[in-house]
Design an enzyme around this catalytic site. Structure first.
Site, PDB file in Angstrom:
ATOM      1  N   ARG A  39       0.837  -1.204   0.000  1.00  0.00           N
ATOM      2  CA  ARG A  39       0.000   0.000   0.000  1.00  0.00           C
ATOM      3  C   ARG A  39       0.871   1.253   0.000  1.00  0.00           C
ATOM      4  O   ARG A  39       0.477   2.288  -0.525  1.00  0.00           O
ATOM      5  CB  ARG A  39      -0.943   0.002   1.209  1.00  0.00           C
ATOM      6  CG  ARG A  39      -1.793   1.276   1.310  1.00  0.00           C
ATOM      7  CD  ARG A  39      -2.968   1.101   2.261  1.00  0.00           C
ATOM      8  NE  ARG A  39      -2.540   0.815   3.620  1.00  0.00           N
ATOM      9  CZ  ARG A  39      -2.212   1.746   4.520  1.00  0.00           C
ATOM     10  NH1 ARG A  39      -2.241   3.028   4.207  1.00  0.00           N
ATOM     11  NH2 ARG A  39      -1.864   1.391   5.758  1.00  0.00           N
ATOM     12  N   TYR A  92     -16.116  14.486 -18.191  1.00  0.00           N
ATOM     13  CA  TYR A  92     -16.623  13.125 -17.992  1.00  0.00           C
ATOM     14  C   TYR A  92     -17.674  13.106 -16.889  1.00  0.00           C
ATOM     15  O   TYR A  92     -17.495  13.697 -15.820  1.00  0.00           O
ATOM     16  CB  TYR A  92     -15.448  12.216 -17.654  1.00  0.00           C
ATOM     17  CG  TYR A  92     -15.823  10.849 -17.146  1.00  0.00           C
ATOM     18  CD1 TYR A  92     -16.686  10.025 -17.863  1.00  0.00           C
ATOM     19  CD2 TYR A  92     -15.312  10.377 -15.941  1.00  0.00           C
ATOM     20  CE1 TYR A  92     -17.030   8.765 -17.392  1.00  0.00           C
ATOM     21  CE2 TYR A  92     -15.640   9.118 -15.466  1.00  0.00           C
ATOM     22  CZ  TYR A  92     -16.509   8.317 -16.199  1.00  0.00           C
ATOM     23  OH  TYR A  92     -16.853   7.075 -15.724  1.00  0.00           O
ATOM     24  N   ASP A 164      -6.893  16.654 -16.890  1.00  0.00           N
ATOM     25  CA  ASP A 164      -7.089  15.248 -17.218  1.00  0.00           C
ATOM     26  C   ASP A 164      -6.654  15.056 -18.672  1.00  0.00           C
ATOM     27  O   ASP A 164      -7.305  15.540 -19.598  1.00  0.00           O
ATOM     28  CB  ASP A 164      -8.569  14.878 -17.034  1.00  0.00           C
ATOM     29  CG  ASP A 164      -8.830  13.397 -17.248  1.00  0.00           C
ATOM     30  OD1 ASP A 164      -8.059  12.751 -17.978  1.00  0.00           O
ATOM     31  OD2 ASP A 164      -9.825  12.887 -16.706  1.00  0.00           O
ATOM     32  N   LYS A 189      -7.342   3.565 -19.916  1.00  0.00           N
ATOM     33  CA  LYS A 189      -7.588   3.892 -21.319  1.00  0.00           C
ATOM     34  C   LYS A 189      -6.312   3.741 -22.150  1.00  0.00           C
ATOM     35  O   LYS A 189      -5.791   2.637 -22.291  1.00  0.00           O
ATOM     36  CB  LYS A 189      -8.184   5.298 -21.417  1.00  0.00           C
ATOM     37  CG  LYS A 189      -9.340   5.571 -20.442  1.00  0.00           C
ATOM     38  CD  LYS A 189     -10.481   4.583 -20.546  1.00  0.00           C
ATOM     39  CE  LYS A 189     -11.730   5.019 -19.799  1.00  0.00           C
ATOM     40  NZ  LYS A 189     -11.582   5.215 -18.346  1.00  0.00           N
TER      41      LYS A 189
END
Length: 377
Positions: A39, A92, A164, A189
């Site tokens: 983590r 988005y 973004d 993506k």
């Protein structure tokens, strides 16, 4: 003989071991030289972060569990309860829901700004405003934001600019070199590129911002698993080749669709008819990306017949894989918006978003042609 792998092995472990307390204390004194708990850090996630940092020419980076967690990390890097941020009106749908619903619960306010229609965001800025969030190319209408101009405004107003860059990728545009403070990607993506990973990444202009982003990922548990980090790093190696083919195919398809009598409108920055075509040429490194949108008859039956007629291009609520796919913003990516917001943005039943893959151009054109023929009156 020493083992010398050509590629990084998968460190599929949740925890790393220490010889004794002395070695553990040495880790806490200089954690960047060793690993303790996945983590916190892992060689695979660090490799992916370093690669994207180099591509975006940033100073600090951290990978996250998804594109959404990358957005959350960016916002929390610069904002806390009581603060306010500006966001591009066209963005988005998932980003809009995160900002409007979840972050409001944390006391962070948001105002949506029609960036394409204005040269000055200062009327929207309050004493609590800390940052501006936008996309290099907007989803779903592919409007191209002038990052250099926005960065200049943000510096003048004392705001952080977060971009973004998922649609454009660093192959087209590097927002940090144009003055942005932070870049985020849905690695799911184009960076990964094969529709088999869910991941995000945050790249900062400065080392302190990068360290703060990493702290947020660790404290909120937004880290990416070793295996998905490895897969994404593997996909990233072909990014430049893929994006060039995505772009070439998309331009050919956009030109074809713009001439087709059953297509009412095409949104693609590579077309001279696009309102930001010149900006896209200047900011896009001569490429225009693999995403486009177009409009057919605003009728559910027509849309369904068109989708069912396609043989090579599946209907899928995502984008940017090597295989082409189409999506329906009204019913997928922007479904959670209010009907009023959908109408204002122009997100209608007839709007189709096409993620153009790297298949043979002629095969994609033939598939689109026969599908469009199937919806003839």
């Amino acid at each position: 003989m020493a083992i010398k792998p050509k590629t990084t092995p998968i460190y599929q472990t949740s925890v790393f071991t220490f010889e004794d307390l002395n070695e553990l204390e040495a880790y806490f004194e200089q954690p960047s030289t060793a690993y303790m708990y996945t983590r916190f850090a892992n060689p695979n996630s660090d490799e992916l972060a370093a690669a994207v940092k180099a591509l975006e020419q940033g100073a600090g980076a951290v990978v996250t569990s998804s594109g959404m967690s990358a957005i959350l990390t960016a916002v929390l890097t610069y904002c806390e309860s009581g603060d306010h941020l500006l966001c591009a009106e066209e963005i988005y749908g998932g980003s809009s829901v995160l900002l409007s619903r979840e972050l409001r619960r944390l006391g962070i306010g948001v105002t949506y700004v029609p960036l394409e229609d204005m040269d000055d965001v200062s009327p929207y800025v309050t004493e609590k405003t800390k940052m501006l969030l936008t996309e290099t190319m907007t989803n779903p209408f592919l409007n191209v934001q002038d990052i250099q101009q926005l960065a200049s405004q943000c510096r003048r107003l004392g705001l952080k600019l977060v971009v973004d860059n998922t649609f454009a990728t660093p192959v087209l545009t590097r927002p940090l070199t144009l003055g942005a403070d932070m870049v985020i990607h849905s690695v799911t993506k184009y960076l990964s590129g094969h529709s088999d990973v869910t991941a995000g990444v945050v790249v900062a202009q400065t080392e302190p911002d990068g360290r703060r982003a990493r702290e947020i990922v660790v404290h909120y548990g937004l880290n990416l698993s070793p295996f998905e980090s490895w897969l994404a790093a593997r996909g990233l190696k072909t990014l430049h080749l893929r994006v060039k083919q995505h772009s070439a195919n998309a331009l050919a398809i956009a030109r074809y669709l713009e001439r087709h009598p059953r297509v009412k409108k095409v949104y693609y920055p590579g077309l001279p008819s696009h309102p930001q075509h010149q900006l896209a040429k200047r900011q896009g490194n001569g490429l225009f990306g693999g995403m486009l949108s177009f409009v057919i008859d605003d009728d559910p039956d027509t849309v369904n017949r068109f989708m069912r007629a396609l043989t090579l291009i599946p209907f899928a609520p995502s984008l940017a894989g090597v295989q082409s796919s189409l999506s329906h913003p009204l019913k997928t990516s922007h479904r959670a918006l209010t009907p009023e917001k959908q109408q204002k943005l122009g997100i209608t039943m007839g709007l189709i978003r096409l993620s153009v893959g790297i298949e043979e151009t002629e095969e994609l054109l033939a598939d689109l042609e026969q599908a469009l023929d199937s919806i003839a009156d």
